[in-house]
Structures are given as C-alpha cells and as structure tokens.
Design an enzyme around this catalytic site. Structure first.
Site, PDB file in Angstrom:
ATOM      1  N   SER A  39       0.837  -1.188   0.000  1.00  0.00           N
ATOM      2  CA  SER A  39       0.000   0.000   0.000  1.00  0.00           C
ATOM      3  C   SER A  39       0.874   1.240   0.000  1.00  0.00           C
ATOM      4  CB  SER A  39      -0.876  -0.021   1.250  1.00  0.00           C
ATOM      5  OG  SER A  39      -1.382   1.255   1.490  1.00  0.00           O
ATOM      6  N   VAL A  47      14.377   3.527   5.680  1.00  0.00           N
ATOM      7  CA  VAL A  47      15.786   3.476   6.083  1.00  0.00           C
ATOM      8  C   VAL A  47      16.324   2.083   5.726  1.00  0.00           C
ATOM      9  CG1 VAL A  47      15.857   5.231   7.900  1.00  0.00           C
ATOM     10  CG2 VAL A  47      14.955   2.960   8.420  1.00  0.00           C
ATOM     11  N   ALA A  50      22.784   0.444   4.700  1.00  0.00           N
ATOM     12  CA  ALA A  50      24.143  -0.102   4.786  1.00  0.00           C
ATOM     13  C   ALA A  50      24.043  -1.613   4.882  1.00  0.00           C
ATOM     14  CB  ALA A  50      24.862   0.442   6.018  1.00  0.00           C
ATOM     15  N   LYS A  78      31.244  -0.227   0.626  1.00  0.00           N
ATOM     16  CA  LYS A  78      31.456  -0.229   2.082  1.00  0.00           C
ATOM     17  C   LYS A  78      32.519  -1.264   2.430  1.00  0.00           C
ATOM     18  CE  LYS A  78      29.131  -1.280   6.420  1.00  0.00           C
ATOM     19  NZ  LYS A  78      27.891  -1.754   7.050  1.00  0.00           N
ATOM     20  N   LEU A 331      11.169  -6.509   9.283  1.00  0.00           N
ATOM     21  CA  LEU A 331      10.850  -5.878  10.562  1.00  0.00           C
ATOM     22  C   LEU A 331       9.743  -6.618  11.311  1.00  0.00           C
ATOM     23  CD1 LEU A 331      11.006  -2.149   9.387  1.00  0.00           C
ATOM     24  CD2 LEU A 331      12.774  -3.457  10.577  1.00  0.00           C
ATOM     25  N   THR A 342      22.732  -5.373  10.112  1.00  0.00           N
ATOM     26  CA  THR A 342      22.402  -6.799   9.973  1.00  0.00           C
ATOM     27  C   THR A 342      20.964  -7.088   9.529  1.00  0.00           C
ATOM     28  OG1 THR A 342      22.173  -6.723  12.386  1.00  0.00           O
ATOM     29  CG2 THR A 342      24.132  -7.789  11.510  1.00  0.00           C
ATOM     30  N   ILE A 344      19.051  -6.239   6.838  1.00  0.00           N
ATOM     31  CA  ILE A 344      18.828  -6.702   5.455  1.00  0.00           C
ATOM     32  C   ILE A 344      19.418  -8.109   5.303  1.00  0.00           C
ATOM     33  CG2 ILE A 344      19.338  -6.246   3.005  1.00  0.00           C
ATOM     34  CD1 ILE A 344      19.219  -3.223   3.730  1.00  0.00           C
TER      35      ILE A 344
HETATM   36  C1  LIG Z   1      16.442   3.405  12.132  1.00  0.00           C
HETATM   37  C2  LIG Z   1      16.691   2.195  11.290  1.00  0.00           C
HETATM   38  C3  LIG Z   1      17.868   2.099  10.553  1.00  0.00           C
HETATM   39  C4  LIG Z   1      18.130   0.950   9.790  1.00  0.00           C
HETATM   40  N1  LIG Z   1      19.311   0.819   9.132  1.00  0.00           N
HETATM   41  C5  LIG Z   1      19.618  -0.348   8.526  1.00  0.00           C
HETATM   42  C6  LIG Z   1      20.856  -0.540   7.884  1.00  0.00           C
HETATM   43  O1  LIG Z   1      21.697   0.344   7.800  1.00  0.00           O
HETATM   44  N2  LIG Z   1      21.102  -1.756   7.324  1.00  0.00           N
HETATM   45  C7  LIG Z   1      20.186  -2.764   7.366  1.00  0.00           C
HETATM   46  O2  LIG Z   1      20.490  -3.871   6.902  1.00  0.00           O
HETATM   47  N3  LIG Z   1      18.984  -2.576   7.903  1.00  0.00           N
HETATM   48  C8  LIG Z   1      18.665  -1.405   8.487  1.00  0.00           C
HETATM   49  N4  LIG Z   1      17.440  -1.223   9.037  1.00  0.00           N
HETATM   50  C9  LIG Z   1      16.407  -2.235   8.842  1.00  0.00           C
HETATM   51  C10 LIG Z   1      15.784  -2.073   7.451  1.00  0.00           C
HETATM   52  O3  LIG Z   1      15.326  -0.756   7.287  1.00  0.00           O
HETATM   53  C11 LIG Z   1      14.640  -3.058   7.281  1.00  0.00           C
HETATM   54  O4  LIG Z   1      15.070  -4.345   7.592  1.00  0.00           O
HETATM   55  C12 LIG Z   1      14.159  -3.057   5.855  1.00  0.00           C
HETATM   56  O5  LIG Z   1      13.871  -1.772   5.411  1.00  0.00           O
HETATM   57  C13 LIG Z   1      12.944  -3.950   5.698  1.00  0.00           C
HETATM   58  O6  LIG Z   1      11.768  -3.354   6.145  1.00  0.00           O
HETATM   59  P1  LIG Z   1      10.413  -4.131   5.837  1.00  0.00           P
HETATM   60  O7  LIG Z   1      10.325  -4.349   4.384  1.00  0.00           O
HETATM   61  O8  LIG Z   1      10.362  -5.318   6.712  1.00  0.00           O
HETATM   62  O9  LIG Z   1       9.296  -3.123   6.357  1.00  0.00           O
HETATM   63  P2  LIG Z   1       8.730  -1.751   5.711  1.00  0.00           P
HETATM   64  O10 LIG Z   1       9.773  -1.022   4.945  1.00  0.00           O
HETATM   65  O11 LIG Z   1       8.088  -1.038   6.856  1.00  0.00           O
HETATM   66  O12 LIG Z   1       7.614  -2.207   4.684  1.00  0.00           O
HETATM   67  C14 LIG Z   1       6.345  -2.599   5.103  1.00  0.00           C
HETATM   68  C15 LIG Z   1       5.476  -2.793   3.872  1.00  0.00           C
HETATM   69  O13 LIG Z   1       4.230  -3.328   4.269  1.00  0.00           O
HETATM   70  C16 LIG Z   1       3.200  -2.631   3.630  1.00  0.00           C
HETATM   71  N5  LIG Z   1       1.985  -2.703   4.455  1.00  0.00           N
HETATM   72  C17 LIG Z   1       1.882  -2.598   5.792  1.00  0.00           C
HETATM   73  N6  LIG Z   1       0.589  -2.701   6.183  1.00  0.00           N
HETATM   74  C18 LIG Z   1      -0.125  -2.916   5.052  1.00  0.00           C
HETATM   75  C19 LIG Z   1      -1.502  -3.094   4.791  1.00  0.00           C
HETATM   76  N7  LIG Z   1      -2.415  -3.073   5.759  1.00  0.00           N
HETATM   77  N8  LIG Z   1      -1.886  -3.268   3.513  1.00  0.00           N
HETATM   78  C20 LIG Z   1      -0.981  -3.284   2.501  1.00  0.00           C
HETATM   79  N9  LIG Z   1       0.330  -3.109   2.693  1.00  0.00           N
HETATM   80  C21 LIG Z   1       0.758  -2.924   3.951  1.00  0.00           C
HETATM   81  C22 LIG Z   1       3.732  -1.218   3.475  1.00  0.00           C
HETATM   82  O14 LIG Z   1       3.058  -0.533   2.448  1.00  0.00           O
HETATM   83  C23 LIG Z   1       5.188  -1.521   3.101  1.00  0.00           C
HETATM   84  O15 LIG Z   1       5.265  -1.752   1.716  1.00  0.00           O
HETATM   85  C24 LIG Z   1      17.156  -0.077   9.755  1.00  0.00           C
HETATM   86  C25 LIG Z   1      15.950   0.065  10.443  1.00  0.00           C
HETATM   87  C26 LIG Z   1      15.719   1.172  11.217  1.00  0.00           C
HETATM   88  C27 LIG Z   1      14.420   1.292  11.950  1.00  0.00           C
END
Ligand SMILES: Cc1cc2nc3c(=O)[nH]c(=O)nc-3n(C[C@H](O)[C@H](O)[C@H](O)COP(=O)(O)OP(=O)(O)OC[C@H]3O[C@@H](n4cnc5c(N)ncnc54)[C@H](O)[C@@H]3O)c2cc1C
Length: 497
Positions: A39, A47, A50, A78, A331, A342, A344
């Site tokens: 969505s 974020v 790295a 890196k 996450l 770590t 990713i």
């Molecule tokens: C401060 C911070 C710094 C970071 N730095 C690093 C780094 O340097 N190196 C590293 O390896 N990792 C890092 N990470 C972790 C990294 O950002 C995440 O592991 C990565 O971005 C994966 O996120 P995700 O895809 O799990 O979640 P998100 O990016 O939150 O994606 C969630 C998805 O779910 C969808 N969604 C949610 N609810 C619904 C719904 N009801 N209907 C439809 N779609 C929905 C959203 O639209 C989105 O597309 C960091 C994290 C944080 C918080």
C-alpha cells in the site's frame, strides 16, 4: 500437514517484501505463483542503507549486474564501519570486512601480534588489514589478487527506496504479480487457523497457500492476526528510537559507514552517490525526542535536505518466526538496531532458509520447528555481538554509558569476553555470522587487550617475528598507492558524476 503450496502471497513492498519476491521467484521459479500486495498509502520505513558482504550472494543469485546496481541505487562501496567515541570520547577504531595479517594453522595472527606488543614492536593490528588501509585512504578497486591475503571484502551502501524499486523491477520481470491496495481484513480457516486470504479495502480478495508477512514492525499477519508474541530484549539493548534525515553529500565519498557514539546513543552516517543518510539511534529514557533531534541536526556536517523521520522500535524477536502458514520476514520478524547493518542480511537468510525448507508438499510441523530454531539462534548470536559494543566501554561522561557497563549480559557473551581477555582465544559459535576477525576487532577496539597469547606464537625468535610482521605489513601496504580513489572507481565503474 496442509495441501501443496502453489501460491505464495507476500504482504508488504519494502526491502523485505521485494527481496523475498525476487529470491523466491528466481529460485523456486515456475513451481509457485508469487503475488505481492503493498500500500503506497502506508509506505515503507524508508531506512536501511548499509549492508554486509553476503549481500553479494543475493546479487549473484539474481544475476544482477554490479555496475547497473550501483548506478540505479546511487550505491557506494562499504569496506568497514568506523566506530567513533565508543570506547572513549576522542578515540575510534574500525570494524572492517577484512582480517588482519594472514591465517596460520594453529593460532590466529593476532597472537603473534600480541607477543610483539610485549616486545615493543608490531604497531597497530589494523595496520595489517587491507580493508582498513583502503578505508583510511578513501581508496577502492576490485582487486583480483592471486594471494588471498590481498582479498578486499566489501559490501554496499544504497538508497533504500531506490533499492526497493530496483528489486521490484527485477521481480516483476520474472513474473511476480504486484497488487496495490490496503489490506483491511485477513481470512482464516476456522479449524486450522491458517490464513486463507487477504481482503483489500476495495473488496478484492487475494488467496494463497503460504503467506510471507513483510508488513513492517506491526506484523499484520504474524502478530495482529496470529498473536505470536515477542521476546523483548530491551533490557539488553535499550535503545528504542531513531531519527533519520538526509543531508547533502560530501565532496569525497568515504568507503565506510560511520558510527559516532553520543552521550545516550549513536549516530550513523552513510555516504551515497547523491546524498548522505544520517540518523541517531537513542534510548528514550535518556534523551527526549527534541534533544535527540537537536543532537542529530547539529552534527550533520552537510546541509539537511529533508525532514527528520522519527521511528520507534522495540528490540527483540518474534517468538516464532514461522507460525501456521505465515513466515515473518524483515521488521515483522523482530528488530536489532542497525549498529552492524544486519537487518537486510536477516531478510536474506530468512528467505534462503525458507527456500531450503520449502514445504512444496505441505507444511510439516518438523519443518516449522527447524526453521524457528535456526532463526532464534541467528538473532541471539547477532544480539550478543551488538551488546559487546555497549557493555565494554570506558566512557564516564554520562549515565547511559555507565549503565551499559552494568548490563546483565548473557552468559555466552560473558564467556567469550573472559576467554579473550585471559589469553586472546576467540570463541566463535557454529554458524555465527560474525567471524573471529569481527569479534577480535570489536573486543580490541572497545579496549580489551588479552593478558596472554597462544604459546605457538613463541616459536619464532624475536628477529624472525619482527621480520614476519614487517613482511606482512609491506604486502598489505604495497597495493595502496596504485589503487584509485573510491570516487574515481565509482566514476569509472558505474558513471558516477
Ligand atoms: C532506524 C533504522 C535504521 C536501519 N538501518 C539499517 C541498515 O543500515 N542496514 C540494514 O540492513 N537494515 C537497516 N534497518 C532495517 C531495514 O530498514 C529493514 O530491515 C528493511 O527496510 C525492511 O523493512 P520491511 O520491508 O520489513 O518493512 P517496511 O519497509 O516497513 O515495509 C512494510 C510494507 O508493508 C506494507 N503494508 C503494511 N501494512 C499494510 C496493509 N495493511 N496493507 C498493505 N500493505 C501494507 C507497506 O506498504 C510496506 O510496503 C534499519 C531500520 C531502522 C528502523
């Protein structure tokens, strides 16, 4: 046991959603259909820029052209993380992806180096590490060395949203179906509790056999629907918030991440081709959000070019990363602060593990249990490595750092620290992501100097030991003057302007 798995539905289009989609489709291919729902209204965490070297395996499996990848994600190289002010204010050390010296059959190089320290020579351990030497000089090239001690291990920094778009393009090209929409309801089989379909706000229904929850911190399927539970580790790693903000790039792009400790947290600086990524990770018991924003914004060094983004998190892991027919990735599966980049990597290993254990003919409890056992161990091992950075510190300028020295750390970590402090032995558990070289650099960098060394290091005479160290150092230094700068490499390799 359920029926055959023919359709996988991925909820979420962040890094975890698109990396899962790309790897599953590439490896399992036509045996399954993959549909991803995301969505734009919710968006991604924005974020995660790295990485660590194993990401190269993802690129290799996906057949990614490295120059195109760096160009499209505004990526940089890196070689290390530079930890500043972590042991003491004003001191720094690197955790590089390389290793110092060379490998010996019965005892690690650092025992020889440790003996030399007693004899008054040998210098810094990092002076024998090619990654460190290149990082300090701002140099990089893809070294195709015959001698393994000249291997230059590297990873990438990239723009998180461009990376997501890049993986999306690859996935769609391979046949992954993307559906835009907000998931409003989740349907479950009454008897088994298995998820059967996602219902979108516009009424559309997406059915599946296996669901990958990549919905971010909330874990819409694994937690909100299945109530799986969470092991909270904030007593071990108390930071619980971050503020992220982009700023203009520096004139020269360093090939490493910076991690700068402040009085109750730490700041990252990630150099990209088109901008810097910055953020402050902190503990809300010690800083208010306003204080944290002030600290970050007053330490940017280049002009801020976007609004600060406040992110709340709770360190820990989902009690079962695989529950019923839902596997949480990214996450939604747990969170460890980005101190060693770590997260990713944890996405990558979660999907690789799923591919190894893929339940083509239906889900067996033994498969689920094995998956969960391996995931738990992996999270715990990384957690312990992160705690080390905080626990072993000599800062006396704030309550935060004094409190970190009083953490009640896991016994496994206590044993590792004690063993190294006593005689330089590095205890690396099986499958630990961090190799001995990593434990060594962070333990030394945080100020633990082993009291003793392995007796094998006594074998060479004093002169032979000195010659050996001088030779290794010379071999490591030899390529440096001939290497291009990191910026020159990026310009030549992928057309960076
Ligand atoms: C401060 C911070 C710094 C970071 N730095 C690093 C780094 O340097 N190196 C590293 O390896 N990792 C890092 N990470 C972790 C990294 O950002 C995440 O592991 C990565 O971005 C994966 O996120 P995700 O895809 O799990 O979640 P998100 O990016 O939150 O994606 C969630 C998805 O779910 C969808 N969604 C949610 N609810 C619904 C719904 N009801 N209907 C439809 N779609 C929905 C959203 O639209 C989105 O597309 C960091 C994290 C944080 C918080």
């Amino acid at each position: 046991m359920t029926n055959k798995i023919k359709k996988v539905v991925i909820l979420g289009g962040g890094t975890s959603g698109w990396m899962s989609a790309a790897l599953l489709k590439k490896v399992i291919g036509s045996a399954i259909d993959v549909e991803l729902v995301e969505s734009e209204q919710i968006g991604t965490v924005g974020v995660g820029e790295a990485t660590i070297p194993p990401i190269q395996n993802v690129n290799a499996v996906l057949g990614i052209d490295e120059a195109e990848f760096l160009r499209e994600t505004q990526g940089t190289i890196k070689l290390a993380i530079k930890f500043e002010n972590w042991r003491k204010q004003g001191e720094s050390y690197y955790h590089t992806f390389g290793s110092a010296g060379k490998s010996f059959a019965f005892c690690h190089f650092h025992h020889f180096w440790r003996r030399a320290q007693d004899l008054g020579f040998g210098g810094s351990l990092w002076d024998y590490d090619l990654n460190y030497l290149c990082a300090e000089e701002g140099k990089f090239a893809k070294i195709n060395a015959k001698d393994p001690i000249l291997n230059l291990a590297y990873a990438y920094h990239f723009d998180a949203s461009l990376y997501g778009q890049y993986l999306r393009k690859l996935s769609e090209r391979m046949g992954v179906v993307r559906t835009e929409g907000l998931v409003d309801k989740v349907q479950q089989d009454e008897q088994s509790g298995y998820i059967t379909a996602l219902k979108l706000k516009d009424g559309k229904e997406i059915k599946g056999d296996l669901f990958i929850d990549c919905s971010g911190f909330k874990g819409l399927l694994i937690q909100e629907k299945l109530g799986t539970g969470y092991d909270d580790w904030s007593h071990l790693l108390p930071c619980d918030r971050a503020i992220a903000v982009p700023s203009e790039r520096f004139e020269h792009t360093v090939p490493y991440t910076r991690s700068i400790a402040h009085s109750a947290g730490w700041q990252w600086r990630i150099p990209l081709q088109h901008r810097n990524g910055n953020g402050l990770v902190y503990c809300s018991r010690y800083y208010s959000d306003d204080e944290a924003a002030d600290i970050l914004l007053s330490n940017l060094e280049t002009k801020q070019i976007g609004d600060p983004n406040l992110i709340r998190f709770r360190t820990g892991r989902r009690r079962k990363q695989w529950n019923k027919n839902v596997i949480s990735v990214g996450l939604s599966s747990g969170f460890l602060e980005p101190l060693e980049s770590t997260s990713i990597h944890l996405i990558q290993t979660a999907i690789v593990r799923l591919i190894h254990l893929f339940p083509h003919d239906g889900i067996q409890q033994s498969t689920v249990d094995e998956y969960n056992k391996l995931s738990k161990l992996e999270f715990e091992q990384i957690r312990d490595f992160l705690i080390l950075h905080y626990y072993v510190n000599e800062r006396d300028d704030s309550r935060f750092w004094r409190d970190m020295r009083d953490l009640d750390i896991p016994d496994s970590l206590r044993q590792k620290i004690q063993l190294f402090a006593d005689n330089g032995t590095l205890l690396r558990e099986q499958n630990d992501l961090f190799l001995e070289a990593s434990w060594l650099q962070v333990m030394l960098g945080q100020g633990i100097m082993p009291k003793d060394y392995h007796p094998v290091a006594n074998q060479p005479s004093d002169e032979a030991l000195k010659d050996m160290l001088d030779n290794i150092r010379a071999v490591k230094h030899d390529p440096i003057p001939k290497l291009p700068s990191h910026d020159a490499f990026l310009a030549q390799f992928c057309g960076k302007r």
